[in-house]
Enzyme design. Structure first.
Site, PDB file in Angstrom:
ATOM      1  N   GLN A   1      -4.307  -8.495  29.906  1.00  0.00           N
ATOM      2  CA  GLN A   1      -3.935  -7.377  30.426  1.00  0.00           C
ATOM      3  C   GLN A   1      -2.360  -7.211  30.276  1.00  0.00           C
ATOM      4  O   GLN A   1      -1.875  -6.123  29.770  1.00  0.00           O
ATOM      5  CB  GLN A   1      -4.136  -7.320  31.875  1.00  0.00           C
TER       6      GLN A   1
ATOM      7  N   HIS B   1      -0.494 -10.667  44.915  1.00  0.00           N
ATOM      8  CA  HIS B   1       0.111  -9.431  44.802  1.00  0.00           C
ATOM      9  C   HIS B   1       1.386  -9.541  45.624  1.00  0.00           C
ATOM     10  O   HIS B   1       2.368  -8.959  45.133  1.00  0.00           O
ATOM     11  CB  HIS B   1      -0.678  -8.426  45.508  1.00  0.00           C
TER      12      HIS B   1
ATOM     13  N   GLY C   1      -5.720  -2.942  45.157  1.00  0.00           N
ATOM     14  CA  GLY C   1      -5.933  -3.205  46.847  1.00  0.00           C
ATOM     15  C   GLY C   1      -6.315  -4.546  46.889  1.00  0.00           C
ATOM     16  O   GLY C   1      -6.404  -5.391  46.063  1.00  0.00           O
TER      17      GLY C   1
END
Ligand code: AMP
Length: 289
Positions: A157, A41, A35
């Site tokens: 990641q 994003h 979020g």
């Protein structure tokens, strides 16, 4: 479908029900997030929407990937604005569970990749990647997407997740998406909003130093020397550097000496605190100059 307001699923059981109403091989694109969404994003969601029949975004501040002294409690939460951004970027579904629903009290399983997750953020944030792989595997099992999209801003990641998918033979394609930056080069991040006005002015030096260090190394400079110079520049400007390292993209081993024709591509990665805010960034250095 893509133009209507996203369907909001607020629990694991709602997600399971929704997924079981679709064909197993439906072309679903999945974007996991925590979020506080921004244009970085949005680029992932736009790409997933374009390449899939149906794009689902998860919004979940995953407690497992935060250390005890980290910013879980104050991590920004902007749900209504996030749903609007998902809508504009073409998402059909938003999955936003509560922590106790996603991790009921009897939850007792961890998933850990043990090689690519060790250095860099793995060394400075113990347990972080175990939290990431655990949440991502559970999300992938629930959503069962054809493709999941991750930002290369979080390059380690991305590599850790790719390795998990490969090692565990997960039936999903993992796509990496280029880092979206502010006009002055600062990588967009949900944490940038923590920066004070004066810190925000200094922050672009992180990327500038990365690119200058990369140029030196690519031009044949000694790697340790170039890294030390980079750390000195950042420290002088007020950053508290956790690491500035060059590691092989193939093995995550440190690359020492000089980059040569035969060196594997390198990940030049940095993590540094500016005031109370931890920033990370990276660039890839190819083997040939
Ligand atoms: P987060 O909400 O920070 O967990 O990020 C969710 C996804 O968005 C991760 O795959 C991130 O790598 C990706 N992401 C975050 N910031 C950016 C950015 N500036 N550019 C591209 N992708 C990003």
């Amino acid at each position: 479908m893509k133009n209507s307001t996203p369907l909001i699923l607020k629990s694991v059981s709602e997600l399971k029900q929704w997924r079981s109403s679709l064909s197993e091989n439906q072309n679903i694109g999945f974007v996991p997030t925590m979020g506080a969404l921004h244009a970085g994003h949005a680029s992932l969601i736009e790409r997933a929407s374009k390449e899939s029949e149906l794009c689902i975004v998860s919004i979940f501040v995953n407690p497992l990937q935060f250390g005890p002294k980290e910013d879980l409690a104050r991590y920004p939460r902007t749900f209504d604005a996030d749903v609007s951004l998902c809508h504009l970027a073409g998402a059909s579904v938003v999955f936003a569970p509560l922590p106790h629903d996603f991790y009921p009290s009897e939850f007792s399983t961890d998933v850990e990749e043990t090689k690519f997750s060790q250095p860099l953020c793995g060394a400075t944030r113990p347990g972080h990647f175990k939290g990431v792989t655990t949440v991502v595997l559970k999300l992938l099992n629930l959503v069962r997407p054809r493709t999941a999209y991750f930002g290369l801003k979080d390059a380690q990641q991305f590599l850790v997740i790719q390795k998990m998918v490969q090692d565990l033979c997960l039936n999903v394609r993992i796509e990496g998406c280029a880092t979206v930056r502010e006009a002055d080069g600062l990588a967009m991040s949900s944490r940038n909003r923590y920066l004070s006005a004066s810190e925000r002015e200094i922050a672009p030096l992180l990327y500038k130093t990365l690119t200058q260090t990369a140029q030196k190394i690519q031009g044949g400079s000694n790697i340790e020397l170039a890294l030390n110079q980079g750390v000195a520049i950042l420290s002088q400007a007020g950053f508290r550097v956790q690491y500035l390292e060059l590691r092989s993209l193939d093995t995550m081993e440190a690359i020492a000496g000089e980059m040569t024709q035969s060196s594997t591509p390198g990940l030049l990665a940095v993590a540094a605190h500016l005031g109370a805010t931890r920033l990370i960034d990276n660039v890839v250095i190819s083997s040939h100059s």
